[in-house]
Design a protein around this motif. Sequence first.
Motif, PDB file in Angstrom:
ATOM      1  N   ASP A 616      80.497   5.885  29.516  1.00 60.19           N
ATOM      2  CA  ASP A 616      79.721   6.757  30.426  1.00 60.19           C
ATOM      3  C   ASP A 616      78.495   6.063  30.999  1.00 60.19           C
ATOM      4  OD1 ASP A 616      81.609   8.514  29.505  1.00 60.19           O
ATOM      5  OD2 ASP A 616      80.225   9.843  28.475  1.00 60.19           O
ATOM      6  N   ASP A 621      72.374   6.794  40.160  1.00 62.65           N
ATOM      7  CA  ASP A 621      72.745   7.553  41.359  1.00 62.65           C
ATOM      8  C   ASP A 621      71.790   7.203  42.499  1.00 62.65           C
ATOM      9  OD1 ASP A 621      73.971   9.408  43.023  1.00 62.65           O
ATOM     10  OD2 ASP A 621      72.613  11.006  42.394  1.00 62.65           O
ATOM     11  N   ARG A 676      76.037  11.886  37.967  1.00 62.09           N
ATOM     12  CA  ARG A 676      77.021  12.789  37.372  1.00 62.09           C
ATOM     13  C   ARG A 676      78.367  12.074  37.359  1.00 62.09           C
ATOM     14  NH1 ARG A 676      75.277  17.407  34.630  1.00 62.09           N
ATOM     15  NH2 ARG A 676      73.334  18.097  35.608  1.00 62.09           N
ATOM     16  N   LYS A 684      84.243  14.256  33.571  1.00 57.94           N
ATOM     17  CA  LYS A 684      83.690  14.490  34.903  1.00 57.94           C
ATOM     18  C   LYS A 684      82.655  15.619  34.890  1.00 57.94           C
ATOM     19  CE  LYS A 684      87.479  17.595  36.223  1.00 57.94           C
ATOM     20  NZ  LYS A 684      88.571  17.847  37.175  1.00 57.94           N
ATOM     21  N   GLY A 685      81.619  15.440  35.696  1.00 63.81           N
ATOM     22  CA  GLY A 685      80.577  16.456  35.814  1.00 63.81           C
ATOM     23  C   GLY A 685      79.447  16.314  34.827  1.00 63.81           C
ATOM     24  N   LYS A 686      79.663  15.608  33.721  1.00 70.48           N
ATOM     25  CA  LYS A 686      78.594  15.422  32.737  1.00 70.48           C
ATOM     26  C   LYS A 686      77.671  14.294  33.198  1.00 70.48           C
ATOM     27  CE  LYS A 686      81.194  17.120  28.746  1.00 70.48           C
ATOM     28  NZ  LYS A 686      80.369  18.320  28.614  1.00 70.48           N
ATOM     29  N   LYS A 687      76.475  14.243  32.620  1.00 66.88           N
ATOM     30  CA  LYS A 687      75.521  13.208  33.005  1.00 66.88           C
ATOM     31  C   LYS A 687      75.948  11.855  32.451  1.00 66.88           C
ATOM     32  CE  LYS A 687      71.111  15.542  33.873  1.00 66.88           C
ATOM     33  NZ  LYS A 687      69.702  15.632  33.461  1.00 66.88           N
TER      34      LYS A 687
END
Length: 698
Positions: A616, A621, A676, A684-687
């Motif tokens: 991860d 970003d 994200r 998906k969608g998690k930090k």
Amino acid sequence: MVFLLFFGSELRLPAFLQVFGRAHPLVLHFPIVLLLLAFGSELIVASSRAAVPKNTANWLLLSAAFTTVITALMGLFLSKEPGYGGDEVTTHKWLGIACSLLAFGWYGLKDQVRRNKAITTVTGIGVAAVLLVAGHIGGNITHGEDFLFSPVLAKSETPQVPFEDAIVYTHLIQPIFEKKCMSCHNSSKAKGELVMETQQLLLKGGKDGKLWDTTAAGFGLLMQRIHLPLESKEHMPPQGKPQLTDEEARILYLWIKAGSSFTQKLATLPDSDSLKMIARSFFKSKDEEQYTFAAADENTVKKLSNSYRVVAPIATGSPALDVSFFSAAQFKGEQLKELEKVKDNIVSLQLSKMPVTDEDLKAIGSFSNLRALNLSFTKVKGDGIKYLAGLQHLKQLSLSGTGITTGGLQPLAKLKTLIAIEVWNTAITDKDLTSLKSNFPKAAFDIGYKGDTVIAKLSTPIITAANDKQIFSNTSLITIKSPVKAAIIRYTTDGNPPDSLKSPGYEKPFIIGKSAVIHARAFLKGWISSDTATAGFYKSGIKVDSVFLITRPNPRYIKNAMDGKAFIDEALGGVNFGTPEWVGYQDSVLEIYLFFKQPVKVSALTLNGLVATGSDIFPPDVLQVWGGTTTQSLQLLSQTRPTQPSANQPAYLADFTGSFQPRQVSLIKLVAKPVRLPAWHPRKGKKGWVFCDEVLVN
């Protein structure tokens, strides 16, 4: 002391305070003794006995409190030096300070405490307990795990690993490091910035470079330091510490020489390998037998050993003997008959490359307890195999390179214990295996293999810079090595992977004058090309004087970051994000101030980071660079959105740069926002995470 506890992260020690701090291990004995004496005197005073005058007790308690605070101060100064860090040092520091405050409070409230013997007892026991635990942890930091309590702690028996399952590093090398090196090279006390607790940290090395290099003379720092004179300052382990035995030094040397594998099993090493021979005395085989026959006479065994024949027990205290012959020119059949005196004790007989004939096998047939017999590359044709038919305990037989045929093995078909027969480089072929297996259902046959069908893979090249520094001021000399000297190394400096034809070939060390990420691969005809080695080297521009963290990193990656040094220490991490160089942010945005003593003209800021999609860890970003003369006058100089990975891929190092028009500033604010996780990612969608180990200006 309390002030430095909270604001000591900004402390820069002058030389005289470093000396003061290093006296901590010497002075700490005073508060230990004085506190315990004060406890005893206070119990007497509280009991209203006249044995200890109250004035004497006051001075004793004051001395205990004073020396405790001084010792804690020294410890605080010592902890600021490189090599001290981690949870254990932090705990030790807090316990030392707690002990100081308790002793100080005890002295201040002495009259109230003395009115009640129970309160005096509880106070004294409480201070002693904190003192004991602090001392225990201090002992761990200085001398290794559980130094203080190890004599009384129940020792858990480590299961004995069978020889067949033993891993060279895990069961032979690592115990040496733990016993002789780890007390000074752990996460709490990293002398020379070297931590030896994990394989990754061992490979990383310390401030003087990598521990070993199989392509270097002497195999690198570790072996050099071991063999320095004991009185030398750089000798390891240092004088006064438990030293390596000759056997331990030999084991380390052989492991490094063989390639320093962390996964290789002892059993896979060649039988003639020196490391395997040494290791046999440390491990028992799964099927190691308990021999019931009596031991041979010691003097007889000694007389049978000479310059061409070694007769020795297979293990200390064992009645079983191993016999090995070494000189073909001196070998005579009568020498086998001389072994009649110990014939019932011989379980292993090595006759490889001796001029043994079929007639000589008659003497061997009388060795009733023989388990392993090596007759490879002897003059045996097969007629004498019948003499071995009575060896009811024989398990392993090597006849490679002899004149043996399928028919010649038939007399041994009734031996139920025979499980391994080597017949490579003989007249026996693949076609004969079917009939052999029907006659020897329990035996495994080794008929060898065609060497020209085996293709080996080249080892990954090693890329290093002068002094092992990845950050340089003007130029840097780059060296690329391959353990296989005949290999051709090709490299690139433009970020693209090297190929076997177009990429430049490495011939000698070369100089770079600007930041570059170098990729290198080794190629050799008939071999599989190596994996790609990658190393980044960065030209430093403007030096940052200090760093202030606006937001805190994730607690798991905070211990090396709070004073800001991790961002400007010119120490780069590898793809393992668990090493001390890395600072990780996930739940909060990375925000830091970079301060300069004098105004400087800046035009770019680079964040050296890591991308490991499986863990991860992604590029930021958004990367923002703010600049100005004060924190209130900051203006946005650059905002970039680094390219994000579109699929899962192996971990790699990456640079994220914000460029802008030259600007005169006194400070910079850096902001990096975690992304994200994208739709293709399992979470998906998690930090995601942002990992950084260095910030470079211009």
